[in-house]
Design an enzyme around this catalytic site. Structure first.
Site, PDB file in Angstrom:
ATOM      1  N   ASP A  25      -8.086 -20.674  39.130  1.00  0.00           N
ATOM      2  CA  ASP A  25      -7.202 -20.321  38.532  1.00  0.00           C
ATOM      3  C   ASP A  25      -7.392 -20.454  36.841  1.00  0.00           C
ATOM      4  OD1 ASP A  25      -4.761 -19.345  37.165  1.00  0.00           O
ATOM      5  OD2 ASP A  25      -3.398 -20.650  38.280  1.00  0.00           O
ATOM      6  N   LYS A  91      -6.801 -16.929  26.482  1.00  0.00           N
ATOM      7  CA  LYS A  91      -6.595 -15.819  27.567  1.00  0.00           C
ATOM      8  C   LYS A  91      -6.035 -14.705  26.953  1.00  0.00           C
ATOM      9  CE  LYS A  91      -5.176 -15.226  32.410  1.00  0.00           C
ATOM     10  NZ  LYS A  91      -4.334 -16.101  33.675  1.00  0.00           N
ATOM     11  N   GLU A 188      -3.633 -12.614  40.288  1.00  0.00           N
ATOM     12  CA  GLU A 188      -3.135 -14.022  40.615  1.00  0.00           C
ATOM     13  C   GLU A 188      -2.032 -13.901  41.542  1.00  0.00           C
ATOM     14  OE1 GLU A 188      -2.105 -15.197  36.619  1.00  0.00           O
ATOM     15  OE2 GLU A 188      -4.197 -15.395  35.984  1.00  0.00           O
ATOM     16  N   ASP A 210       5.663 -14.393  39.100  1.00  0.00           N
ATOM     17  CA  ASP A 210       4.652 -15.339  38.261  1.00  0.00           C
ATOM     18  C   ASP A 210       5.179 -15.487  36.739  1.00  0.00           C
ATOM     19  OD1 ASP A 210       2.764 -16.953  37.095  1.00  0.00           O
ATOM     20  OD2 ASP A 210       1.153 -15.856  38.152  1.00  0.00           O
TER      21      ASP A 210
HETATM   22  P1  ADP Z   1      -0.403 -20.254  33.205  1.00  0.00           P
HETATM   23  O1  ADP Z   1      -0.684 -19.596  34.337  1.00  0.00           O
HETATM   24  O2  ADP Z   1      -0.169 -19.391  31.976  1.00  0.00           O
HETATM   25  O3  ADP Z   1      -1.589 -21.004  32.707  1.00  0.00           O
HETATM   26  P2  ADP Z   1       1.208 -22.155  34.146  1.00  0.00           P
HETATM   27  O4  ADP Z   1       1.428 -21.642  35.610  1.00  0.00           O
HETATM   28  O5  ADP Z   1       0.446 -23.784  34.248  1.00  0.00           O
HETATM   29  O6  ADP Z   1       0.754 -21.219  33.102  1.00  0.00           O
HETATM   30  O7  ADP Z   1       2.634 -22.610  33.401  1.00  0.00           O
HETATM   31  C1  ADP Z   1       2.774 -23.015  32.219  1.00  0.00           C
HETATM   32  C2  ADP Z   1       3.919 -23.243  31.668  1.00  0.00           C
HETATM   33  O8  ADP Z   1       4.762 -23.861  32.614  1.00  0.00           O
HETATM   34  C3  ADP Z   1       4.187 -23.860  30.196  1.00  0.00           C
HETATM   35  O9  ADP Z   1       4.820 -23.056  29.514  1.00  0.00           O
HETATM   36  C4  ADP Z   1       4.709 -25.207  30.722  1.00  0.00           C
HETATM   37  O10 ADP Z   1       5.391 -25.639  29.521  1.00  0.00           O
HETATM   38  C5  ADP Z   1       5.698 -24.599  31.868  1.00  0.00           C
HETATM   39  N1  ADP Z   1       6.130 -25.731  32.521  1.00  0.00           N
HETATM   40  C6  ADP Z   1       5.514 -26.641  33.500  1.00  0.00           C
HETATM   41  N2  ADP Z   1       6.215 -27.505  33.824  1.00  0.00           N
HETATM   42  C7  ADP Z   1       7.468 -27.241  33.396  1.00  0.00           C
HETATM   43  C8  ADP Z   1       8.629 -27.840  33.901  1.00  0.00           C
HETATM   44  N3  ADP Z   1       8.764 -28.750  34.473  1.00  0.00           N
HETATM   45  N4  ADP Z   1       9.738 -27.186  33.212  1.00  0.00           N
HETATM   46  C9  ADP Z   1       9.598 -25.909  32.618  1.00  0.00           C
HETATM   47  N5  ADP Z   1       8.515 -25.291  32.233  1.00  0.00           N
HETATM   48  C10 ADP Z   1       7.328 -26.035  32.788  1.00  0.00           C
HETATM   49 MG    MG Z   2      -0.721 -18.693  36.105  1.00  0.00          MG
END
Ligand code: ADP
Ligand code: MG
Length: 634
Positions: A25, A91, A188, A210
């Site tokens: 991912d 990205k 995804e 998502d």
């Molecule tokens: P991506 O797919 O864009 O890489 P992720 O699915 O890893 O992103 O999500 C990242 C986002 O999730 C970030 O903006 C992060 O701050 C948010 N995030 C992660 N944990 C929490 C949480 N406990 N509460 C709120 N937001 C969260």
């Molecule tokens: Mg993601």
């Protein structure tokens, strides 16, 4: 570029009976790698036990050995002190031109002479988004090799459903730079469905919501007897947790009276905002403390430290409009799939931002159901990708899982008057081939300019230009007499090739929108079928065949590339060297020595790497130059 080693059948070192393939991912915010261990898909941790790798790369000054990069948490920690050399959310820049990305970026983008690939200026030199992503992939690849104890045959890499052709291609290029063979790119949300579908086996209509760090995707999927079909997808490629952080930063700026924060300060504030947001997932209030280093910041003459309390309620008020915004694509996806809310069996939550309680509430209210989050929303995509990688690697001989995907944007041609004529409509299941007939505009017209575009709008100027080519040698006829059949073909990775043929004379011309990659439908189908049905004892033959197919693909791609760009981009000597390498590869591919073919492909890859790079620069350059085709007649 070196391909990874594959051990010969029978020589595989115990205890790994099956080929090592991983799911990746490659996220805007966080990236993960997952693999099947004893039949269970799980994400792999680094030596510190961390599964999520922040998608952040810090470039350091070059020394005698070359430049050094720091990837992940440490880079993220260094970002505030070295904001311009520490690249995050790369990205968002993948497959994008300068104009698309400059607005919202703190980085110093440059576009070199003769190349329109935007590069970010760092102490280590100018780096492209593809190169930055490659650093992340290299780190994950290394983690997987160490964790699984062997070389990988390849990876399934996930991309947002909304990624267009250029963005998908950039992702593949990044993998290439990282020396990681791509088994397949999958969307995804589709990966998340794979993770859930196989685990629970529940049939019906599923919605995947998502909300990650930088993108929002909604997908409507139908699951029947282990077969997934994506009925529709929609989303917003510029909406995610980062935007929630920015909302909090705006709130802080308003409170402090700071008008224009510099890059370092902005980074500090964004980090604070993210921490506050994540804290508010668990708590009702959180304390935000800001201390500015006086020597570094002269943002305010009065004050250099602040302290504010932010309650969940205030936070929810701030972000509500953003979360509500996600419902627009939700409605569109439902409409496209001809599904009403009461037909939906469940809603799967994906992405770290779906932990925010308000998100769960708004999504639950909209779909009138309690959303599912059984599998960790951060990891579910990587887990699904790992399952798919395992199937594509041929480890599941009796598994009959077929993944149907859809093309997220319509594809078509420019016709007279600057109008876009759609040939393949969005949300069509891929792989797919569609043909449409066109004709000449003028008496005696002998050539036709074909301009391939992507997008939903009627006007060419509102669509994205993908490629242009010409069909020449049409016999002179009266206008409207010629019958030109244009065929669009999208392979399983979502990559497009277009061909045009004049039916009465048989003259034809074609373009693969990204010519150096992309197998034909038939080849992919063969490879997929192979991976399902071949038993262990067939491994030898299959490997040889795959290698031959690969050799053929490389030869064909190179010949096409040479024909197209050889003259322009290469010296006579370089052309000669590449031609010679192609001839040698063709000859060896006729034989039955799989390893020899493989080694030759590696060699050819090395010889042509520079050419590939020049072509990529040139093609992006051309796309960006945005020259209008005069019109469709000559
Ligand atoms: P991506 O797919 O864009 O890489 P992720 O699915 O890893 O992103 O999500 C990242 C986002 O999730 C970030 O903006 C992060 O701050 C948010 N995030 C992660 N944990 C929490 C949480 N406990 N509460 C709120 N937001 C969260
Ligand atoms: Mg993601």
């Amino acid at each position: 570029m070196a391909l990874l080693q594959i051990s010969e059948p029978g020589q595989t070192t115990a205890p790994h009976q099956h080929k090592l393939a991983v799911g990746i991912d490659l996220g805007t915010t966080n990236s993960l790698v997952a693999s099947l261990k004893s039949g269970l898909a799980e994400t792999l941790a680094d030596t510190q036990g961390q599964h999520l790798l922040p998608s952040v790369v810090q470039f350091q000054a070059k020394d005698e050995i070359g430049y050094k990069t720091i990837v992940g948490q440490q880079a993220q920690d260094n970002a505030a002190n070295d904001p311009l050399n520490t690249i995050s959310s790369v990205k968002r820049y993948m497959g994008r031109g300068l104009e698309d990305i400059k607005k919202h970026s703190i980085y110093h983008f440059v576009s070199e002479e003769g190349s329109a690939v935007p590069r970010i200026r760092t102490v280590a030199g100018d780096v492209s988004a593809v190169e930055v992503s490659a650093e992340i992939l290299k780190t994950l690849k290394q983690r997987a090799i160490e964790s699984l104890g062997g070389e990988l045959i390849g990876a399934v890499i996930t991309v947002p459903a909304y990624f267009d052709d250029a963005q998908r291609q950039a992702t593949k290029d990044a993998a290439k730079f990282a020396g990681l063979p791509v088994l397949r790119l999958i969307n995804e949300p589709t990966a998340a469905a794979v993770a859930y579908g196989l685990d629970s086996g529940s049939e019906g209509i599923h919605v995947v919501y998502d909300l990650g760090g930088g993108t929002f995707d909604i997908s409507i999927l139908k699951l029947t007897k282990g077969v997934f079909e994506v009925l529709s997808t929609a989303g917003d490629s510029a909406l995610g947790g980062d935007d929630l952080d920015h909302t909090i930063v705006d709130w802080m700026l308003a409170k402090t009276g700071i008008i224009e924060p510099d890059a370092s300060l902005l980074r500090v504030l964004l980090d604070k905002a993210r921490a506050a947001k994540e804290a508010l997932t668990e708590q009702d209030t959180t304390l935000i403390q800001i201390h500015l280093d006086e020597k570094l910041h002269s943002q305010s003459d009065k004050q250099n430290s602040w302290q504010y309390e932010l309650s969940r309620e205030q936070f929810e008020q701030l972000i509500q409009p953003l979360i509500k915004k996600t419902l627009v694509p939700c409605r569109r996806a439902l409409r496209d799939a001809h599904i009403s809310v009461d037909e939906i069996q469940d809603v799967v939550l994906v992405g770290g931002s779906t932990r925010v309680p308000l998100v769960r509430q708004i999504v639950g209210d909209f779909f009138a159901t309690q959303p599912l989050a059984d599998i960790d929303p951060d990891k579910v995509v990587a887990i699904g990708a790992a399952r798919q990688a395992d199937v594509l690697a041929g480890n599941k001989s009796d598994e009959d899982m077929l993944l149907l995907d859809v093309t997220p944007l319509s594809l078509g041609l420019e016709t007279m008057g600057g109008l876009a004529e759609k040939v393949i409509h969005r949300n069509t299941t891929i792989p797919v081939a569609r043909a449409q007939d066109f004709t000449t505009f003028k008496d005696g017209q002998t050539a036709m300019a074909i301009h391939v575009v992507q997008g939903e709008r009627e006007l060419i100027s509102d669509c994205r230009s993908l490629a242009r080519f010409e069909l020449r040698g049409i016999p002179p006829m009266v206008a409207g007499a010629a019958r030109i059949r244009v065929t669009f073909q999208i392979d399983a990775d979502g990559l497009l090739s277009v061909s045009a043929k004049e039916e009465t004379s048989g003259v034809q011309s074609s373009i693969q929108v990204k010519p150096s990659y992309g197998l034909s439908d038939g080849e992919i189908e063969t490879m997929l079928k192979d991976s399902f049905s071949h038993a262990q004892d067939d491994l030898d033959a299959r490997k040889l065949r795959e290698e031959q197919v690969e050799a053929k693909r490389v030869v064909e791609a190179l010949l096409a590339a040479l024909e197209e760009d050889g003259e322009n981009l290469l010296s006579a000597q370089e052309q000669h060297t590449i031609q010679q390498a192609i001839d040698e590869l063709s000859e060896i591919a006729e034989g039955s020595k799989q390893r020899a073919i493989k080694l030759k492909i590696e060699e050819v890859d090395k010889i042509t790497a520079e050419f590939a790079q020049r072509r990529m620069d040139a093609s992006i350059n051309k796309a960006l130059a945005g020259q209008r085709v005069n019109d469709l007649h000559t």
